[in-house]
Scaffold this motif. Structure first.
Motif, short mmCIF file in Angstrom:
data_model
loop_
_atom_site.label_atom_id
_atom_site.label_comp_id
_atom_site.label_asym_id
_atom_site.label_seq_id
_atom_site.Cartn_x
_atom_site.Cartn_y
_atom_site.Cartn_z
N ARG A 1 12.67 50.45 -11.34
CA ARG A 1 12.88 51.16 -10.09
C ARG A 1 14.03 50.60 -9.28
NH1 ARG A 1 8.06 54.26 -9.03
NH2 ARG A 1 9.05 55.16 -7.20
N GLU A 2 14.24 49.29 -9.34
CA GLU A 2 15.25 48.67 -8.47
C GLU A 2 16.35 47.97 -9.24
OE1 GLU A 2 12.31 47.60 -4.72
OE2 GLU A 2 12.67 46.08 -6.24
N THR B 1 6.04 52.29 -5.22
CA THR B 1 7.08 51.38 -5.66
C THR B 1 6.70 49.99 -5.19
OG1 THR B 1 8.84 53.03 -5.61
CG2 THR B 1 9.49 50.73 -5.47
N GLY C 1 10.74 56.82 -9.45
CA GLY C 1 11.78 56.17 -8.66
C GLY C 1 12.85 57.08 -8.13
N PRO D 1 7.92 46.56 -4.62
CA PRO D 1 9.24 45.92 -4.56
C PRO D 1 9.26 44.60 -5.30
CG PRO D 1 8.08 45.78 -2.44
CD PRO D 1 7.30 46.71 -3.29
#
Length: 861
Positions: free
Chosen positions: A341-342, A295, A37, A297
């Motif tokens: 990652r987010e 990644t 990430g 989402p």
């Protein structure tokens, strides 16, 4: 170009760019360690290419281990630049190339990079190569790294190399790249909570490709639990396509949740959908393709089954397959990182915390467990057939390399010295395993390029299970197929047709940085002249011929309910297979169940003996075979295709040396009792064993093993005259044993002194000594015959064990010390026996009595 500065600035790896540039400016190589990430896959190549407005313009090649990752990385970088793919950023994967005139960053698979290096060792026009996800230790990636280091050391010292990964042996890669600096990027991944979610009951460990259905049911239940306990999308890691399908079936009936299945064979539309934000909540069931470089989402939760697939090769049987194994700690970290990652996330691990500490640290390097045929061909083309000078983290196993060289020699890719031939260079450039390359090149003249390409394309990627185990039927299904597999198959057919139509120009064999020269004279190009099949030949014959060319040692003949492959391995078809009535098969795909010696056929085509002879001609031999079978010498002339006997006829005048060898084998299998052992011969062998034990050299060792080893010394010339078992039974073993006595030194004359066959006892009788136990000879004699003897007899200095017999010949006492027996034991024996045998003498003092063989009545007369 419209830079998306907000997205670029949010990538943590940006802070490491100055150190990375300094490392490359000063050393030319670097190892980049960046957590998942951080943007290492997307931001770093753009910066190295000078596309962010800083630094000189460079041409950068980024190598990814998988096609899905290569396409996704290129699309993400193009988005960051505000461009379409093919402008400043493009990609090339097998069968697909999206690159423009102004492309500065090209993302390729490691396989494509290898092909490019073999065609252009200098990588003309390329300034930087970045090897991404090095921790996965794919064979192509390791090979590419070795070749790139070779190029930098010998041809282009200005070429910059970056090895990048989130979880890898950074120091090992640094050593490999000449002491490269290690640049670490701080991660900004959010915290990931670990939830241990093992099954309530024990499940069976993975066995070959089999995964316990109970574990898959448990994984589905953990996904449901995660959906209930957490927000966001769920990414679930499973070992393979079959397990994904099973878990997907277990998730039926989820309201408002979209279930996506992503793997290397998934349609491009599904792969694209996974990498784009969804309108509904999603569960993404994925293989290890989603571990790195991607990644997904919306993912806030990862469910990890804890399993992975690794290649395994049975070199003895020529079979390769994937095996289900426990995922490594590094893989588990990579998978967990997808959840952070987010935003903050969680990982549900389907094993216990105690088990976690016992997992391997890293995945097994593919070079240690995979089929090395393609690697060996790449190394030979590079000019280093032994791969002994390549910079590799792990050396290739010797056994796997030897098996690979045997195969390459058989298909004409390398000569006897291991040097690549012109044919080998062409095989290496096909983008296929050398087996399939051979089938394409040799099958095209026989069945036509189009049809050969169709079958080879079908063999180059695992076909859907619903296509069945009949290769010809699978070929027809692929032609009709409107699914993702069918689309990829048609694309590969077009690529292979184009390859066949191209002359494949390039540098001569062995012209890599290490040299190696061209193959010597006499190198054979064994391409077929064609004519075995024509354009009207059916799919069954075409599929069979091409599969047989690819896997000649797997051609199999029906034999007693199963099939015997030319390699000697037995194979079985599944119940209900339409192929069961075929007398011959070309087995294209087979595995060996763990713990079983036979193979299991997954995909095969019907062939006949003519095709078998044609495709496996190198394995065809006709020779005299003389051996010991069924208890006698069997001599025959055999025409054999590998392990399969095609024709047999009796051989009347077999070579005498071969017959003799068969007889020796018979003696070894069934024992020396095949010879004629008279009682005298047995006694002689026992006497010799006794003297050998007590005296040693020069007396011979007459154990079975020693006699087998010295068969030339004691069984000639009788053995050379023998032709069959009955001849052995006429050989006098005692007479033959006499040849082993130490005649030359004169010691043989002492045999009767050291181990006399008989000794004279006080009564005058000559009694045989039993040498059955070489440690203690036995003298069995009637008690009255030993009267007057004060000391036990001895042979070779060893007192014999005297068995004193009653008048009826039954043991009355056993002693190795007569004096002690007369003094302490005799009176008890006298008291017990004199009433039973009153006619025999039973003196009070046996030590001074007259020995006798007769009764008292006879003595009085």
């Amino acid at each position: 170009m419209i830079l998306r500065d907000d997205a670029l600035d949010a990538l943590p790896v940006r802070a490491a760019l100055p150190a990375l540039n300094d490392a490359l400016d000063g050393h030319g190589t670097a190892v980049l360690a960046a957590p998942p990430g951080t943007g290492k896959t997307t931001l770093v190549p753009l910066a190295l290419a000078g596309l962010l407005g800083e630094g000189p313009a460079r041409r950068v090649v980024v190598a990814e281990p998988r096609r899905i990752a290569a396409r996704a990385a290129a699309r993400r970088m193009a988005w960051l630049l505000g461009e379409r793919v093919g402008a400043s950023v493009g990609f090339t994967v097998r069968g697909e190339r999206v690159v423009g005139r102004h492309t500065r960053v090209e993302v390729v698979t490691t396989g494509v990079l290898l092909q490019r290096l073999q065609r252009d060792q200098e990588l003309s026009g390329v300034d930087v190569v970045m090897l991404d996800e090095c921790h996965e230790r794919h064979l192509d990636a390791d090979t590419s790294a070795a070749f790139l280091w070779d190029v930098r050391e010998t041809l282009r010292p200005e070429l910059r190399l970056v090895a990048a990964s989130a979880t890898t042996d950074t120091q090992g890669w640094a050593r490999l790249l000449g002491g490269a600096p290690v640049v670490e990027a701080a991660g900004s991944s959010y915290g990931v909570e670990v939830v241990w979610a093992p099954p309530a009951r024990a499940v069976r460990p993975p066995h070959g490709m089999r995964v316990d259905p109970a574990l898959l049911a448990h994984v589905a239940s953990v996904v449901r639990r995660a959906l209930a306990e957490r927000s966001g999308d769920v990414l679930c890691f499973l070992p393979g396509v079959g397990e994904i399908a099973r878990v997907a079936a277990g998730l039926g009936g989820l309201d408002g949740v979209e279930v996506l299945q992503v793997h290397g064979r998934a349609p491009a539309a599904v792969q694209d959908a996974v990498l784009a934000p969804g309108e509904r909540r999603r569960v993404v069931l994925a293989t290890s393709v989603a571990e790195s470089s991607l990644t997904v989402p919306g993912v806030r939760v990862v469910v990890d089954s804890g399993l992975a697939r690794e290649p395994r090769v049975d070199h003895a049987r020529g079979l390769s397959a994937l095996a289900t194994v426990r995922a490594s700690q590094a893989a588990a970290r990579q998978r967990a990182g997808r959840a952070g990652r987010e935003a903050p996330g969680a990982v549900y691990r389907c094993w216990t915390e105690a088990e976690d500490a016992r997992l391997p640290r890293f995945p097994a390097p593919e070079i240690k467990v995979a089929d090395l045929t393609a690697f060996a061909l790449q190394a030979a083309c590079w000019g280093d057939p032994e791969a002994s000078s390549l910079a590799l983290l792990d050396p290739p196993p010797g056994g796997a390399m030897a098996a690979a060289r045997r195969l390459l020699t058989a298909v004409g890719a390398v000569d006897a010295a291991g040097r690549v031939t012109d044919r080998g260079v062409r095989l290496a450039r096909l983008g296929l395993h050398p087996r399939l390359g051979r089938a394409l090149l040799d099958g095209a003249p026989a069945v036509g390029g189009e049809r050969a390409a169709e079958v080879v394309a079908l063999l180059s990627e695992e076909a859907p299970r619903e296509y069945g185990d009949d290769l010809a039927a699978a070929l027809r299904a692929a032609r009709r197929g409107k699914d993702a597999y069918g689309a990829r198959w048609r694309s590969e057919v077009r690529r292979l047709r184009a390859v066949l139509a191209t002359d494949l120009p390039g540098p001569p064999a062995g012209s890599g940085p290490r040299g190696g020269g061209r193959p010597g004279p006499g190198t054979k190009d064994d391409r077929f002249a064609g004519g075995r099949a024509g354009p009207d030949t059916g799919d069954d014959q075409v599929a069979g011929l091409v599969a047989a060319l690819a896997f000649p040692e797997r051609i199999a003949r029906s034999d007693g309910g199963s099939y015997l492959m030319l390699s000697g391995t037995r194979a079985e078809l599944r119940e209900g297979s339409a192929l069961r009535s075929a007398p011959w098969l070309a087995v294209a795909v087979a595995d060996r169940p763990v713990g079983k010696g036979h193979a299991r056929v997954q995909l095969a085509a019907v062939v006949d003996e003519e095709v078998a002879r044609f495709a496996a001609g190198a394995l065809l031999v006709e020779r005299e075979e003389v051996g010991w079978a069924g208890g006698d010498v069997v001599a025959r002339r055999v025409e054999r295709l590998g392990a399969v006997e095609l024709a047999v006829r009796a051989l009347r005048d077999a070579d005498a040396a071969l017959v003799r060898g068969a007889l020796v084998e018979g003696l070894r299998e069934e024992g020396l009792r095949l010879l004629r052992w008279s009682p005298e011969a047995d006694v002689l062998r026992q006497r010799l064993a006794f003297v050998r034990l007590q005296v040693g050299e020069p007396w011979p060792d007459v154990s079975d093993a020693s006699l087998h080893a010295r068969v030339d010394e004691w069984l000639e010339p009788e053995l050379s005259r023998a032709r069959r078992r009955s001849d052995l039974s006429r050989i006098d073993a005692g007479q033959a044993l006499g040849r082993l006595l130490p005649w030359a030194s004169g010691e043989a004359a002492r045999l009767d002194e050291l181990a006399p066959e008989r000794i004279t006892v006080p009564s005058g009788s000559r009694i045989r000594i039993d040498y059955g136990d070489p440690e203690r000879p036995v003298l069995a004699v009637k008690l009255q015959e030993m009267f007057g003897l004060h000391e036990s007899p001895a042979v070779a200095g060893v007192p014999v064990l005297v068995h004193l017999l009653s008048p009826a010949g039954r043991p009355a006492a056993v002693t190795a010390d007569l004096a002690s027996f007369w003094r302490d034991g005799y009176q008890g024996v006298r008291a017990e026996l004199r009433g039973r045998y009153p006619k025999h003498p039973w003196p009070q003092d046996p030590a001074s009595a007259e020995p006798t063989r007769h009764t008292n009545a006879r003595l009085r007369r």
